[in-house]
Design a protein around this motif. Structure first.
Motif, PDB file in Angstrom:
ATOM      1  N   LEU A   1      27.902  75.298 -10.524  1.00 39.30           N
ATOM      2  CA  LEU A   1      29.281  74.806 -10.470  1.00 39.30           C
ATOM      3  C   LEU A   1      30.227  75.891  -9.975  1.00 39.30           C
ATOM      4  CD1 LEU A   1      29.521  72.786 -13.835  1.00 39.30           C
ATOM      5  CD2 LEU A   1      29.115  71.892 -11.532  1.00 39.30           C
ATOM      6  N   LEU A   2      30.035  77.122 -10.456  1.00 39.68           N
ATOM      7  CA  LEU A   2      30.956  78.200 -10.090  1.00 39.68           C
ATOM      8  C   LEU A   2      30.799  78.636  -8.642  1.00 39.68           C
ATOM      9  CD1 LEU A   2      30.873  80.487 -13.270  1.00 39.68           C
ATOM     10  CD2 LEU A   2      32.337  78.541 -12.762  1.00 39.68           C
ATOM     11  N   VAL A   3      29.602  78.503  -8.087  1.00 33.61           N
ATOM     12  CA  VAL A   3      29.362  78.955  -6.711  1.00 33.61           C
ATOM     13  C   VAL A   3      29.592  77.845  -5.692  1.00 33.61           C
ATOM     14  CG1 VAL A   3      27.615  79.839  -5.115  1.00 33.61           C
ATOM     15  CG2 VAL A   3      27.779  80.777  -7.431  1.00 33.61           C
TER      16      VAL A   3
ATOM     17  N   ASP B   1      36.210  71.557  -6.167  1.00 33.32           N
ATOM     18  CA  ASP B   1      35.992  70.511  -5.163  1.00 33.32           C
ATOM     19  C   ASP B   1      35.697  69.211  -5.917  1.00 33.32           C
ATOM     20  OD1 ASP B   1      35.226  68.786  -3.174  1.00 33.32           O
ATOM     21  OD2 ASP B   1      34.007  70.264  -2.107  1.00 33.32           O
ATOM     22  N   LYS B   2      36.750  68.480  -6.249  1.00 34.48           N
ATOM     23  CA  LYS B   2      36.595  67.306  -7.109  1.00 34.48           C
ATOM     24  C   LYS B   2      35.836  66.177  -6.424  1.00 34.48           C
ATOM     25  CE  LYS B   2      40.514  68.429 -10.064  1.00 34.48           C
ATOM     26  NZ  LYS B   2      41.773  68.003 -10.694  1.00 34.48           N
TER      27      LYS B   2
ATOM     28  N   ARG C   1      30.752  62.726  -6.380  1.00 35.41           N
ATOM     29  CA  ARG C   1      29.483  62.340  -5.776  1.00 35.41           C
ATOM     30  C   ARG C   1      28.294  62.609  -6.700  1.00 35.41           C
ATOM     31  NH1 ARG C   1      32.030  64.564  -1.051  1.00 35.41           N
ATOM     32  NH2 ARG C   1      30.909  66.550  -1.317  1.00 35.41           N
ATOM     33  N   ASN C   2      28.489  63.505  -7.657  1.00 34.13           N
ATOM     34  CA  ASN C   2      27.408  63.826  -8.597  1.00 34.13           C
ATOM     35  C   ASN C   2      27.476  62.844  -9.773  1.00 34.13           C
ATOM     36  OD1 ASN C   2      25.625  64.924 -10.479  1.00 34.13           O
ATOM     37  ND2 ASN C   2      26.125  67.034  -9.927  1.00 34.13           N
ATOM     38  N   LYS C   3      26.670  61.797  -9.718  1.00 35.67           N
ATOM     39  CA  LYS C   3      26.700  60.733 -10.721  1.00 35.67           C
ATOM     40  C   LYS C   3      26.124  61.171 -12.071  1.00 35.67           C
ATOM     41  CE  LYS C   3      28.427  57.951  -7.675  1.00 35.67           C
ATOM     42  NZ  LYS C   3      29.885  57.607  -7.750  1.00 35.67           N
ATOM     43  N   GLU C   4      25.417  62.303 -12.095  1.00 36.54           N
ATOM     44  CA  GLU C   4      24.816  62.758 -13.350  1.00 36.54           C
ATOM     45  C   GLU C   4      25.806  63.523 -14.226  1.00 36.54           C
ATOM     46  OE1 GLU C   4      21.402  65.046 -12.423  1.00 36.54           O
ATOM     47  OE2 GLU C   4      20.290  63.365 -11.544  1.00 36.54           O
TER      48      GLU C   4
END
Length: 525
Positions: A476-478, A488-489, A494-497
């Protein structure tokens, strides 16, 4: 270790609210300081219960108790942010004069004779009433030792030798003080008592005022003499309190924290711990003292002495938050560890009272004679928590969150933002971040990621309701932060998990920031 009270006078599963506290008096053959805590039942009956005076640090008006132990802290009243101006004064009055019987009925003389400090702020047009015992608890009642010391005639040298060298204070703790109870919060408060004039006068006044009454008004009196307290600081201070509003008057039940804009007369405190006591070890024929997260200390409520306090049972409680405008450096010379005022690294772990697997009887009375009960002492939940200074406000917010919802288990982990991240630097230094890992009663895991934003950079705080580990944090941080340093919301969408919500930084105070976290956690859980 968690705590409960021995010989609890209420029925099983019966709720009792801590409604009022009465000043201590000496009782029993061992002449121990005991107090009465007044509880309110569901039927509205006020019932006094004898408690050791050393239990004061754990007692807040409005606490709910059930089956011998506290279950909720902030059960009565609501939160207020009070800002005292320069134009503020105060009087000390009996509760009978200062507290409205309609707003908070105290009913009998034993309760009404207790003293309160009534603050009048002519600039902000507010009147604030605070019981003297609550002020004493907040400013000086950090542990059992200080509660007993304040009722004695200026014998601080018995526990610490001290000197001031310009803007540095040197404290040398003596053998009666167990090394296990010494922490930065205790060190700072003792330094203020000894070398900050207003704090010294406030500390000494408690004993002197009581002795003066004993020699005049209460001569040869063996009952309760209400303690009088003069606050060491109040002008230009901000207080976070829980209380009840009655028109333009606020009755404070608990002071949760305060910010003092008046700097201390020193910038650094160095302290040494007492040398270990060498003594002959004899076999203990009684029960073995158990320790561990599932064991609780059962506080004895009778006026008897305890064993020598070389190694007391440590009872962890949430401590008052003292925040000052100047940064203090506190250095443990014995262990070679340095703290920066509000910083304290290791996790805050566990709810206040998890399921217990056993208990051991402990005493919060003063030392004297040869007792058989194990001594106990209070220490803060986060006594070892040392974090980067730029995350100070977030750490205080986590403490407040723990206070608002004691059922939450919270662990805190610190690290540097990866060098590959657009948010890697805070000015010319590597930026720190903290990962707060929270578990609720349903064992659901919630994560909060916060950054050191002391350079003025703004970025929202994610509250994540999906499983999180260190590899995901790195990802997440990179990869989820874009230049110049924002989330980057769209990638999150896009990440459904990943299930998460956002908390925006605002200029609200820390109590409301903690309440905001709690609302978002409860709504989305």
């Amino acid at each position: 270790m968690n705590y409960s009270f021995d010989k609890w006078p209420f029925k099983k599963d019966e709720s009792a609210i801590l409604y009022w506290l009465r000043s201590p008096r000496m009782k029993g053959n061992h002449k121990q300081w005991m107090m009465e805590a007044v509880f309110k039942t569901n039927e509205g009956i006020l019932k006094p219960v004898t408690m050791p005076w050393g239990a004061l640090p754990a007692l807040r008006l409005g606490m709910e108790f059930k089956n011998k132990r506290p279950v909720r802290i902030n059960n009565v009243g609501k939160h207020f942010k009070i800002r005292f101006s320069e134009n503020v004064s105060f009087n000390v009055e009996e509760a009978a004069r200062s507290i409205s019987p309609k707003a908070y009925p105290l009913k009998n003389r034993d309760n009404l004779q207790e003293l309160c400090v009534v603050f009048f702020d002519n600039t902000n047009k507010i009147t604030v009433v605070v019981p003297c015992l609550e002020l004493l608890r907040f400013f000086f009642g950090f542990n059992k030792m200080l509660c007993h010391q304040i009722l004695q005639p200026f014998d601080m040298p018995d526990i610490v030798l001290a000197e001031q060298d310009k803007d540095k204070v040197l404290l040398n703790f003596q053998q009666p003080v167990p090394s296990s109870i010494i922490n930065p919060m205790l060190v700072e408060i003792i330094a203020r008592i000894l070398f900050d004039q207003s704090w010294t006068e406030s500390w000494n006044h408690v004993y002197c005022a009581r002795e003066n009454k004993l020699e005049s008004t209460y001569k040869n009196f063996e009952g309760v003499i209400p303690l009088e307290f003069l606050p060491p600081v109040f002008k230009n201070c901000s207080w976070d309190v829980r209380g009840i509003q009655d028109g333009k008057r606020i009755l404070v039940l608990e002071i949760m924290g305060y910010r003092n804009d008046n700097p201390a007369p020193f910038k650094k405190i160095e302290y040494t711990r007492p040398k270990p006591i060498r003594r002959i070890v004899r076999k203990w024929k009684g029960k073995k003292i158990k320790t561990g997260g599932g064991i609780e200390g059962k506080i004895n409520r009778t006026p008897v002495t305890h064993k020598k306090p070389y190694k007391p049972v440590l009872l962890k409680i949430d401590m008052p938050i003292h925040s000052h405008s100047n940064v203090l450096i506190i250095e443990d010379v014995t262990r070679g560890v340095r703290y920066i005022t509000a910083g304290r690294g290791k996790p805050i772990e566990g709810p206040i009272n998890p399921t217990n697997t056993g208990s051991t009887l402990v005493s919060l009375n003063d030392e004297g004679g040869k007792g058989e009960i194990q001594a106990a002492e209070f220490v803060p939940f986060d006594e070892d928590l040392e974090g980067p200074n730029g995350l100070k406000d977030f750490l205080l917010t986590i403490r407040l969150l723990k206070k608002l919802a004691p059922e939450l288990a919270i662990s805190v982990f610190f690290n540097k933002v990866p060098i590959q991240s657009p948010l890697a630097f805070c000015g010319s230094m590597r930026r720190d971040y903290v990962w707060a890992k929270i578990k609720n009663l349903n064992n659901q895991e919630i994560s909060i990621i916060e950054f050191d934003l002391s350079d003025g950079h703004g970025i929202s705080t994610p509250i994540i309701f999906s499983p999180v580990d260190q590899r995901l944090i790195y990802k997440l941080l990179v990869y989820y932060i874009v230049r110049p340093g924002n989330w980057d919301k769209q990638k999150f969408k896009r990440n459904k998990e990943l299930k998460l919500i956002w908390a925006k930084h605002t200029s609200i105070d820390l109590v409301h920031w903690a309440e905001k976290f709690l609302r978002k956690i409860k709504v989305s859980a």
